[in-house]
Design a protein around this motif. Structure first.
Motif, PDB file in Angstrom:
ATOM      1  N   PRO A  94       0.835  -1.203   0.000  1.00 44.00           N
ATOM      2  CA  PRO A  94       0.000   0.000   0.000  1.00 44.00           C
ATOM      3  C   PRO A  94       0.875   1.262   0.000  1.00 44.00           C
ATOM      4  O   PRO A  94       1.854   1.326   0.764  1.00 44.00           O
ATOM      5  CB  PRO A  94      -0.784  -0.098   1.310  1.00 44.00           C
ATOM      6  CG  PRO A  94      -0.719  -1.534   1.692  1.00 44.00           C
ATOM      7  CD  PRO A  94       0.611  -2.006   1.206  1.00 44.00           C
ATOM      8  N   THR A  95       0.538   2.198  -0.863  1.00 44.12           N
ATOM      9  CA  THR A  95       1.287   3.462  -0.935  1.00 44.12           C
ATOM     10  C   THR A  95       0.402   4.507  -1.616  1.00 44.12           C
ATOM     11  O   THR A  95      -0.371   4.160  -2.510  1.00 44.12           O
ATOM     12  CB  THR A  95       2.596   3.299  -1.745  1.00 44.12           C
ATOM     13  OG1 THR A  95       3.140   4.587  -2.016  1.00 44.12           O
ATOM     14  CG2 THR A  95       2.366   2.570  -3.063  1.00 44.12           C
ATOM     15  N   PRO A  96       0.502   5.788  -1.183  1.00 42.77           N
ATOM     16  CA  PRO A  96      -0.329   6.817  -1.822  1.00 42.77           C
ATOM     17  C   PRO A  96      -0.054   6.926  -3.318  1.00 42.77           C
ATOM     18  O   PRO A  96      -0.887   7.378  -4.085  1.00 42.77           O
ATOM     19  CB  PRO A  96       0.085   8.100  -1.098  1.00 42.77           C
ATOM     20  CG  PRO A  96       0.779   7.656   0.134  1.00 42.77           C
ATOM     21  CD  PRO A  96       1.372   6.315  -0.146  1.00 42.77           C
ATOM     22  N   GLY A 120       4.383   0.000   4.747  1.00 45.23           N
ATOM     23  CA  GLY A 120       5.391   1.056   4.855  1.00 45.23           C
ATOM     24  C   GLY A 120       5.008   2.029   5.955  1.00 45.23           C
ATOM     25  O   GLY A 120       3.840   2.102   6.354  1.00 45.23           O
ATOM     26  N   ARG A 121       6.002   2.729   6.444  1.00 44.96           N
ATOM     27  CA  ARG A 121       5.787   3.867   7.353  1.00 44.96           C
ATOM     28  C   ARG A 121       6.706   4.972   6.854  1.00 44.96           C
ATOM     29  O   ARG A 121       7.385   4.814   5.838  1.00 44.96           O
ATOM     30  CB  ARG A 121       6.134   3.465   8.793  1.00 44.96           C
ATOM     31  CG  ARG A 121       5.050   2.620   9.450  1.00 44.96           C
ATOM     32  CD  ARG A 121       4.143   3.448  10.331  1.00 44.96           C
ATOM     33  NE  ARG A 121       2.779   2.942  10.387  1.00 44.96           N
ATOM     34  CZ  ARG A 121       1.843   3.513  11.154  1.00 44.96           C
ATOM     35  NH1 ARG A 121       2.127   4.554  11.895  1.00 44.96           N
ATOM     36  NH2 ARG A 121       0.595   3.043  11.140  1.00 44.96           N
ATOM     37  N   TYR A 122       6.734   6.081   7.565  1.00 46.37           N
ATOM     38  CA  TYR A 122       7.624   7.196   7.195  1.00 46.37           C
ATOM     39  C   TYR A 122       7.319   7.615   5.748  1.00 46.37           C
ATOM     40  O   TYR A 122       6.171   7.581   5.309  1.00 46.37           O
ATOM     41  CB  TYR A 122       9.103   6.777   7.351  1.00 46.37           C
ATOM     42  CG  TYR A 122       9.397   6.131   8.679  1.00 46.37           C
ATOM     43  CD1 TYR A 122       9.575   4.757   8.768  1.00 46.37           C
ATOM     44  CD2 TYR A 122       9.422   6.892   9.848  1.00 46.37           C
ATOM     45  CE1 TYR A 122       9.813   4.151   9.993  1.00 46.37           C
ATOM     46  CE2 TYR A 122       9.676   6.291  11.073  1.00 46.37           C
ATOM     47  CZ  TYR A 122       9.867   4.917  11.137  1.00 46.37           C
ATOM     48  OH  TYR A 122      10.084   4.312  12.356  1.00 46.37           O
ATOM     49  N   GLY A 124       8.128   5.968   3.201  1.00 44.13           N
ATOM     50  CA  GLY A 124       7.990   4.796   2.332  1.00 44.13           C
ATOM     51  C   GLY A 124       9.192   3.878   2.427  1.00 44.13           C
ATOM     52  O   GLY A 124      10.103   4.094   3.228  1.00 44.13           O
ATOM     53  N   SER A 143      -3.080   2.042  -3.888  1.00 44.28           N
ATOM     54  CA  SER A 143      -3.564   3.076  -2.964  1.00 44.28           C
ATOM     55  C   SER A 143      -5.065   2.880  -2.752  1.00 44.28           C
ATOM     56  O   SER A 143      -5.783   2.559  -3.694  1.00 44.28           O
ATOM     57  CB  SER A 143      -3.325   4.472  -3.554  1.00 44.28           C
ATOM     58  OG  SER A 143      -4.096   5.427  -2.837  1.00 44.28           O
ATOM     59  N   ILE A 144      -5.519   3.084  -1.514  1.00 37.70           N
ATOM     60  CA  ILE A 144      -6.958   2.910  -1.251  1.00 37.70           C
ATOM     61  C   ILE A 144      -7.699   4.226  -1.449  1.00 37.70           C
ATOM     62  O   ILE A 144      -8.883   4.311  -1.189  1.00 37.70           O
ATOM     63  CB  ILE A 144      -7.241   2.339   0.157  1.00 37.70           C
ATOM     64  CG1 ILE A 144      -6.717   3.250   1.253  1.00 37.70           C
ATOM     65  CG2 ILE A 144      -6.687   0.931   0.280  1.00 37.70           C
ATOM     66  CD1 ILE A 144      -7.234   2.862   2.630  1.00 37.70           C
ATOM     67  N   GLY A 145      -7.012   5.260  -1.905  1.00 40.39           N
ATOM     68  CA  GLY A 145      -7.731   6.516  -2.153  1.00 40.39           C
ATOM     69  C   GLY A 145      -6.775   7.688  -2.272  1.00 40.39           C
ATOM     70  O   GLY A 145      -5.604   7.579  -1.910  1.00 40.39           O
ATOM     71  N   TYR A 147      -5.633  10.209  -0.756  1.00 43.25           N
ATOM     72  CA  TYR A 147      -5.302  10.919   0.491  1.00 43.25           C
ATOM     73  C   TYR A 147      -4.113  10.149   1.062  1.00 43.25           C
ATOM     74  O   TYR A 147      -3.777   9.074   0.568  1.00 43.25           O
ATOM     75  CB  TYR A 147      -6.495  10.907   1.475  1.00 43.25           C
ATOM     76  CG  TYR A 147      -7.152   9.558   1.571  1.00 43.25           C
ATOM     77  CD1 TYR A 147      -8.246   9.235   0.753  1.00 43.25           C
ATOM     78  CD2 TYR A 147      -6.666   8.574   2.421  1.00 43.25           C
ATOM     79  CE1 TYR A 147      -8.831   7.988   0.809  1.00 43.25           C
ATOM     80  CE2 TYR A 147      -7.254   7.315   2.476  1.00 43.25           C
ATOM     81  CZ  TYR A 147      -8.338   7.030   1.667  1.00 43.25           C
ATOM     82  OH  TYR A 147      -8.908   5.780   1.700  1.00 43.25           O
ATOM     83  N   LEU A 149      -2.208   8.337   4.349  1.00 46.25           N
ATOM     84  CA  LEU A 149      -2.281   7.857   5.732  1.00 46.25           C
ATOM     85  C   LEU A 149      -0.898   7.998   6.358  1.00 46.25           C
ATOM     86  O   LEU A 149       0.038   8.474   5.719  1.00 46.25           O
ATOM     87  CB  LEU A 149      -2.723   6.391   5.718  1.00 46.25           C
ATOM     88  CG  LEU A 149      -4.062   6.131   5.006  1.00 46.25           C
ATOM     89  CD1 LEU A 149      -4.303   4.642   4.837  1.00 46.25           C
ATOM     90  CD2 LEU A 149      -5.199   6.773   5.771  1.00 46.25           C
ATOM     91  N   VAL A 150      -0.750   7.532   7.601  1.00 47.48           N
ATOM     92  CA  VAL A 150       0.567   7.614   8.236  1.00 47.48           C
ATOM     93  C   VAL A 150       1.382   6.372   7.890  1.00 47.48           C
ATOM     94  O   VAL A 150       2.611   6.390   7.831  1.00 47.48           O
ATOM     95  CB  VAL A 150       0.410   7.716   9.781  1.00 47.48           C
ATOM     96  CG1 VAL A 150       1.765   7.765  10.450  1.00 47.48           C
ATOM     97  CG2 VAL A 150      -0.408   8.949  10.120  1.00 47.48           C
ATOM     98  N   GLY A 151       0.665   5.291   7.614  1.00 47.71           N
ATOM     99  CA  GLY A 151       1.360   4.042   7.282  1.00 47.71           C
ATOM    100  C   GLY A 151       0.436   3.143   6.489  1.00 47.71           C
ATOM    101  O   GLY A 151      -0.740   3.450   6.295  1.00 47.71           O
ATOM    102  N   GLY A 152       0.952   2.011   6.059  1.00 41.95           N
ATOM    103  CA  GLY A 152       0.180   1.104   5.216  1.00 41.95           C
ATOM    104  C   GLY A 152      -0.786   0.200   5.962  1.00 41.95           C
ATOM    105  O   GLY A 152      -1.628  -0.456   5.342  1.00 41.95           O
TER     106      GLY A 152
HETATM  107  C1  LIG Z   1      -4.595   6.049   0.736  1.00 40.28           C
HETATM  108  O1  LIG Z   1      -3.354   5.982   1.468  1.00 40.28           O
HETATM  109  C2  LIG Z   1      -2.666   4.839   1.368  1.00 40.28           C
HETATM  110  O2  LIG Z   1      -3.071   3.863   0.741  1.00 40.28           O
HETATM  111  C3  LIG Z   1      -1.383   4.876   2.064  1.00 40.28           C
HETATM  112  C4  LIG Z   1      -0.467   3.849   2.179  1.00 40.28           C
HETATM  113  C5  LIG Z   1       0.611   4.392   2.875  1.00 40.28           C
HETATM  114  C6  LIG Z   1       1.914   4.000   3.314  1.00 40.28           C
HETATM  115  C7  LIG Z   1       2.552   5.043   3.957  1.00 40.28           C
HETATM  116  C8  LIG Z   1       3.934   5.038   4.565  1.00 40.28           C
HETATM  117  O3  LIG Z   1       4.862   4.856   3.560  1.00 40.28           O
HETATM  118  S1  LIG Z   1       1.612   6.472   3.995  1.00 40.28           S
HETATM  119  C9  LIG Z   1       0.305   5.710   3.166  1.00 40.28           C
HETATM  120  N1  LIG Z   1      -0.924   6.022   2.684  1.00 40.28           N
END
Ligand SMILES: COC(=O)c1cc2cc(CO)sc2[nH]1
Length: 253
Positions: A94-96, A120-122, A124, A143-145, A147, A149-152
């Motif tokens: 998961p990642t933006p 992931g955190r931070y 990435g 990505s689930i949308g 926006y 998040l702080v982490g996956g």
């Molecule tokens: C819609 O947001 C996501 O799917 C999402 C996944 C992740 C992983 C992060 C840390 O690297 S921040 C973040 N946001």
């Protein structure tokens, strides 16, 4: 289906063992293993991140730690591998900046025997972790949308719930998934409104057609309200929907 999740916050995934998903796990429809990434750190401080090349704010997760973790978790055949297969898992990150996770992707994942999620955190995970893994298994950055998040971890919860509910036997009534928003039987439209007893509540009545017993009329009403709601809230979904003349007449009203 076997699901492995690698995260620095294993407790964050605890809700996966509650309610419907918990029951699916108890019934053996789903197997979930959560792994603490720090188990693969190499130093006394258990460091999982470092400052980014090229400068900029935030930290990046270290490739060595993730490399060792995924080597262990994704080993096939291996401890986590579903029985009698040496097929590698699909790695989901998961990642933006990932491709959109949609109902269609959920249906794709529901066909997979083994999914591994990297949280992931931070800022990435070092990109080389994904590039290296892609040499051995299918990798999806999703990505689930739109926006951040702080982490996956929360994204993994969303994805696992959307996928697990599609597995045979998980939902009490499999027909309900067939009528969902975005489902093929609804031509990818949004679902219309639902009602239950009482017939009138705070002077608001249930639409008469729903109490008529006329199933053709009820089906038509449900499709019309789905079209109207989709047009009002998500008009872009209409572009890909297969609409007949009756549907278009509703939209032209
Ligand atoms: C819609 O947001 C996501 O799917 C999402 C996944 C992740 C992983 C992060 C840390 O690297 S921040 C973040 N946001």
């Amino acid at each position: 289906m076997r699901i492995d999740v690698v995260t620095i916050f294993p407790d964050y995934l605890a809700p996966l063992r509650e309610a419907l998903l918990g029951k699916a796990i108890d019934r053996g429809l789903l197997e979930v293993a959560v792994h603490d990434l720090r188990g693969w750190t190499h130093d006394v401080h258990k460091a999982v991140d470092d400052s980014p090349y090229g400068g900029g704010p935030g930290m990046v997760m270290k490739p060595q730690v993730w490399g060792d973790a995924l080597d262990a978790v994704c080993a096939s055949p291996g401890a986590g591998a579903p029985q009698d297969t040496d097929t590698p898992p699909r790695l989901v990150v998961p990642t933006p900046s990932g491709r959109p996770f949609t109902q269609a992707v959920a249906e794709e994942y529901a066909e997979e025997p083994w999914l591994v999620f990297a949280c992931g955190r931070y800022e990435g995970i070092d990109q080389r972790v994904i590039d290296d893994a892609a040499r051995r298994m299918p990798v999806d950055e999703v990505s689930i949308g739109d926006y951040v998040l702080v982490g996956g971890e929360v994204a993994v919860m969303v994805i696992v719930e959307a996928v697990a509910r599609l597995l045979p036997g998980v939902l009490g009534n499999p027909a309900s998934a067939k009528q969902d928003s975005f489902s093929a039987s609804l031509s990818g439209l949004l679902e219309g409104p639902s009602y239950t007893r009482p017939e009138v509540w705070r002077d608001l009545a249930v639409p008469d057609v729903l109490r008529s017993g006329n199933h053709a009329a009820i089906e038509r009403w449900r499709r019309d309200t789905a079209l109207e709601r989709t047009f009002a809230r998500r008009p872009e979904l209409l572009d890909d929907a297969e609409l007949d003349a009756a549907d278009r007449a509703v939209l032209d009203r």
